[in-house]
Design an enzyme around this catalytic site. Structure first.
Site, PDB file in Angstrom:
ATOM      1  N   CYS A  66       0.967  -1.233   0.199  1.00 60.32           N
ATOM      2  CA  CYS A  66      -0.063   0.093   0.030  1.00 60.32           C
ATOM      3  C   CYS A  66       0.775   1.226   0.075  1.00 60.32           C
ATOM      4  O   CYS A  66       2.208   0.999  -0.118  1.00 60.32           O
ATOM      5  CB  CYS A  66      -0.969  -0.010   1.218  1.00 60.32           C
ATOM      6  SG  CYS A  66      -0.218   0.266   2.882  1.00 60.32           S
ATOM      7  N   HIS A  99      15.253 -12.797  12.552  1.00 59.44           N
ATOM      8  CA  HIS A  99      14.811 -12.566  14.195  1.00 59.44           C
ATOM      9  C   HIS A  99      13.448 -12.546  14.509  1.00 59.44           C
ATOM     10  O   HIS A  99      13.245 -12.682  15.685  1.00 59.44           O
ATOM     11  CB  HIS A  99      15.342 -11.012  14.488  1.00 59.44           C
ATOM     12  CG  HIS A  99      16.746 -10.821  14.140  1.00 59.44           C
ATOM     13  ND1 HIS A  99      17.706  -9.981  14.441  1.00 59.44           N
ATOM     14  CD2 HIS A  99      17.781 -11.962  13.613  1.00 59.44           C
ATOM     15  CE1 HIS A  99      18.866  -9.984  14.327  1.00 59.44           C
ATOM     16  NE2 HIS A  99      19.138 -11.074  13.829  1.00 59.44           N
TER      17      HIS A  99
END
Length: 143
Positions: A66, A99
């Site tokens: 977007c 991570h």
């Protein structure tokens, strides 16, 4: 090959089409959840179906686009089991996977070039979760 879900609002439509073409060239199966043109629309209308496709295992990963990437990330992250990361560089995409075990990547179409978007997606899809000390952190995110 993996199935990748794609969704974009009107601001991300052209980028979605470029990313879709790139993923198909790479051999991925693409599930395009819309939008299908550049007419103004509401990003939650495509973000929620993308999140459900990831949650249900219909696709391996989700890619959402977007204008700022924030709306898509916010809508995706309302769903249990979704860890959407806002990625504006390949390095951020790598860290989101390594991570955080992100399973959806939100790109800000108004802030990255259309040439860079496929590189961000590649970095996201090709990077594995490291586990280890990161696993206990991800487990602290309610799902």
């Amino acid at each position: 090959m993996e199935k990748i879900g794609l969704a974009a609002d009107h601001a991300g439509f052209a980028y979605k089409e470029r990313v879709k073409e790139h993923l198909i060239e790479q051999g991925y199966t693409v599930v395009d959840l819309g939008t299908y043109n550049d007419q103004s629309m509401d990003y939650p209308d495509v973000a929620h179906p993308l999140a459900m496709a990831v949650e249900q295992g219909d696709v391996t990963m989700g890619i959402a686009l977007c204008g700022s990437g924030n709306g898509m990330a916010m809508a995706l992250n309302k769903h249990r089991g979704i860890r959407a990361a806002l990625c504006w560089t390949p390095q951020i995409a790598v860290l989101a996977r390594q991570h955080n075990n992100a399973n959806a990547c939100a790109l800000p179409a108004r802030f990255v070039s259309i040439q860079t978007a496929p590189d961000i997606v590649d970095a996201f899809l090709r990077t594995a979760f490291e586990g280890g000390r990161h696993q206990q952190r991800v487990e602290k995110i309610p799902c």
